[in-house]
Every structure is written in C-alpha cells, then in structure tokens.
Motif scaffolding. Sequence first.
Motif, mmCIF file in Angstrom:
data_model
loop_
_atom_site.group_PDB
_atom_site.id
_atom_site.type_symbol
_atom_site.label_atom_id
_atom_site.label_comp_id
_atom_site.label_asym_id
_atom_site.label_seq_id
_atom_site.Cartn_x
_atom_site.Cartn_y
_atom_site.Cartn_z
ATOM 1 N N TYR A 102 -50.694 16.017 -10.664
ATOM 2 C CA TYR A 102 -50.730 16.698 -10.120
ATOM 3 C C TYR A 102 -49.676 16.708 -8.859
ATOM 4 O O TYR A 102 -50.262 17.168 -7.817
ATOM 5 C CB TYR A 102 -51.415 18.184 -10.269
ATOM 6 N N GLU A 103 -48.482 17.664 -9.061
ATOM 7 C CA GLU A 103 -47.285 17.675 -7.374
ATOM 8 C C GLU A 103 -48.010 18.281 -6.897
ATOM 9 O O GLU A 103 -47.767 18.725 -5.613
ATOM 10 C CB GLU A 103 -45.983 17.171 -7.740
ATOM 11 N N LEU A 122 -39.680 20.997 0.236
ATOM 12 C CA LEU A 122 -40.916 20.742 1.140
ATOM 13 C C LEU A 122 -41.891 20.070 0.115
ATOM 14 O O LEU A 122 -42.077 20.439 -1.149
ATOM 15 C CB LEU A 122 -41.712 21.397 1.696
ATOM 16 N N PRO A 123 -42.360 19.395 0.252
ATOM 17 C CA PRO A 123 -43.408 18.803 -0.675
ATOM 18 C C PRO A 123 -44.994 19.065 -0.932
ATOM 19 O O PRO A 123 -45.044 19.826 0.403
ATOM 20 C CB PRO A 123 -43.516 16.948 0.213
ATOM 21 N N GLY A 124 -45.006 19.604 -1.928
ATOM 22 C CA GLY A 124 -46.241 19.788 -1.736
ATOM 23 C C GLY A 124 -47.207 20.007 -1.261
ATOM 24 O O GLY A 124 -48.361 20.686 -0.720
ATOM 25 N N ASN A 156 -45.204 28.138 7.652
ATOM 26 C CA ASN A 156 -44.286 26.576 7.779
ATOM 27 C C ASN A 156 -44.438 26.204 8.864
ATOM 28 O O ASN A 156 -44.353 24.883 9.094
ATOM 29 C CB ASN A 156 -42.979 27.168 7.921
ATOM 30 N N LYS A 157 -45.135 26.783 10.457
ATOM 31 C CA LYS A 157 -45.983 25.703 10.935
ATOM 32 C C LYS A 157 -46.776 25.291 11.279
ATOM 33 O O LYS A 157 -46.906 23.998 11.446
ATOM 34 C CB LYS A 157 -46.533 27.355 12.118
ATOM 35 N N LEU A 158 -47.732 25.450 10.025
ATOM 36 C CA LEU A 158 -49.182 24.683 9.608
ATOM 37 C C LEU A 158 -47.967 22.959 8.779
ATOM 38 O O LEU A 158 -48.723 22.314 9.162
ATOM 39 C CB LEU A 158 -49.693 25.334 8.493
ATOM 40 N N THR A 159 -47.187 23.265 8.232
ATOM 41 C CA THR A 159 -46.494 22.176 7.267
ATOM 42 C C THR A 159 -46.064 21.457 8.344
ATOM 43 O O THR A 159 -46.735 20.031 7.756
ATOM 44 C CB THR A 159 -45.164 22.784 6.405
ATOM 45 N N ASN A 160 -45.695 21.404 9.332
ATOM 46 C CA ASN A 160 -44.989 20.864 10.814
ATOM 47 C C ASN A 160 -46.287 19.696 11.475
ATOM 48 O O ASN A 160 -46.135 18.905 11.368
ATOM 49 C CB ASN A 160 -44.237 21.914 11.693
ATOM 50 N N VAL A 161 -46.995 20.307 11.662
ATOM 51 C CA VAL A 161 -48.417 19.363 11.895
ATOM 52 C C VAL A 161 -49.187 18.386 10.834
ATOM 53 O O VAL A 161 -49.369 17.423 11.044
ATOM 54 C CB VAL A 161 -49.990 20.488 12.644
ATOM 55 N N LYS A 162 -48.634 18.982 9.777
ATOM 56 C CA LYS A 162 -49.539 18.316 8.482
ATOM 57 C C LYS A 162 -48.747 16.697 8.735
ATOM 58 O O LYS A 162 -48.829 15.620 8.236
ATOM 59 C CB LYS A 162 -49.279 19.142 7.102
ATOM 60 N N GLN A 219 -41.942 30.566 -2.066
ATOM 61 C CA GLN A 219 -40.392 30.364 -1.898
ATOM 62 C C GLN A 219 -40.146 31.177 -0.246
ATOM 63 O O GLN A 219 -39.554 30.912 0.125
ATOM 64 C CB GLN A 219 -39.674 32.203 -2.701
ATOM 65 N N LEU A 220 -41.166 30.723 0.268
ATOM 66 C CA LEU A 220 -41.469 31.250 1.702
ATOM 67 C C LEU A 220 -41.217 30.038 2.502
ATOM 68 O O LEU A 220 -41.268 29.762 3.947
ATOM 69 C CB LEU A 220 -42.265 31.765 2.044
#
Length: 287
Positions: free
Chosen positions: A228-229, A192-194, A128-134, A186-187
């Motif tokens: 593909y979503e 959250l968008p793919g 989830n940390k990586l998603t925030n940077v994206k 699920q984690l």
Amino acid sequence: MVSKIFEQLLLEQIEIFRNSFSNVSKNLFYDEKQGKLIHPGEYGSYREAIVKDFLKFVVPLNLDISQGFIINPNDEISTQCDIVIYDARVTPLIQSESRQRFFPVETVCAIGEIKSVLSKQDFKNAINKLTNVKKQRENIGTKTIIRKVIPGDYNPEICPYDQLFTFIVCQKLNFDIQNIASEINQLYDINLPGRYKHNLILSLEDGLLLYYEPKERRPMMYPTLRGYECLKNRFMQPTDDGVMHYKLFATYLFMGVSQTTVLFPEMADYISDTDNRIWGFINLDEP
C-alpha cells in the motif's frame, strides 16, 4: 481477556492527563478578567510536561523523553521539537551552553508536537513540520543497526519501522473537521510520499486521526505498509465513555516507538573529513 489492574491504572493516567491538560493548565495561566493567557511560555512548558508524564506510562523504560533539535550528518537540523523519544543508551549528550539538546536522528524513535487550539493553517503547518524531520532520517551515512524488529537492511523508503514515528497532541481542532479524513491529504505539500505523513494526531476534544488497513479491516498507525503506497485516513471520534481515543493513542504509540529501528550514531559521520585526516597521520609504509 482484559487486565483490570492495567486498565484501571491507564484510566487513572488518562483522567490525570485530560484534567491537567484541559483544566489545570488553563486555571493556572489564563486570566479570565483580561481574557488572555499570562506567561504563555510557561503555559506551553507546563503542558509539555503534562504530556511527558502521560507518555512515561506507555513508553518503554529503555527509551527516554526530552525536547530539542534533531540533527543528521548532512548538516540538516530540525526546528525545536516539543517531544523527542530516543534511545538514551546510545545517544550522546550534545548540548549548547544554554542547555539546548541536539539528538542524532539515528537514535531517535519518535517526535511529537504539543499544541493548544489549532486553526486549519496552524494544523497544516504542524503536520508539514513533522514531515521535514522524517526526511532527515533518510539522509544519513553509516547504517549500523542496533535494534530492528524485522530482519533485513535499513530502508525507510519501504519499511515503516525504519522511519521516525510522529504525532501531535492538541486540545482542539478549531475548524470544520466533518470530512477531515478525506481532506487531510490536501493539507500536505504537493506530491509528498506517503511515508512522510503523520502517524497519530490526538485531539482531546475531537478524537484520534490515524489510518485504516483494508485487508484486516483494522486501525493502523502507519501511513504506508508493504503493498500500500498510502493507507486511507481514519478519524475516530470520542465514544460515549470519552476515553477510547486516549486508549487507542496510548496503545498505538507504545507499539510504534517499541518497533522503531535504532541505529548507531557514527560520530565520524558528523565531523568533516574525519577519515581523511586520520589516514593522513598514518604512514602506511612503516612496518
């Protein structure tokens, strides 16, 4: 066809990487009598250096590898990233007096996290940390393209090459991973968008997490593609030779960072009211 020279050199790098990350680092920084790490900070830095050395074998020479914080023009800043792969040719040297580096998100191609043994909660925190940077890459101003492999406008919501490439390298996932391919979604944070999800997760002991492209029935390093979503997760366990998941990680990392779109970091976007202040000094009535 196979290049024996390249494969042998890659296998050599894999062996050095695997042995240094798993054994040498522990022998140097683990006290068997006390049953704990000594100098954990140096232990983490040593492992990060090991990963950087391995990545240098597969990352194109026009890109550099460092660590630091990712920033964007909207005053958003990441937590410290263990690995930052960026285009050094267009990245200004932004650092504090203590030499902490800050990288404009426009010139960053990939970020990575280096971990040891991950519990399920630690694993959840890391992805989830990586998603925030994206997300930071979608909050920029000027979008002047320096490199883009697919012609068209910059649009990270649709084109995976316009998004940051993210990965994790760890020693082991210390929880039940029997159904990890079906359970990992699920984690992530709810709804959250793919496109924000990880690209690659390499566990030296367990295998490689990536995705599955159903049409051509092949592994894929992007969570989303046109049509593909979100692709299905795929978990590739180590083969009998114990090196295939390393080979795939190296291959897909090279492909990913080579294709990431690089933008020009417009410094005026990072400075408040720059345009207004400049125009305030200009008398437009003068001939």
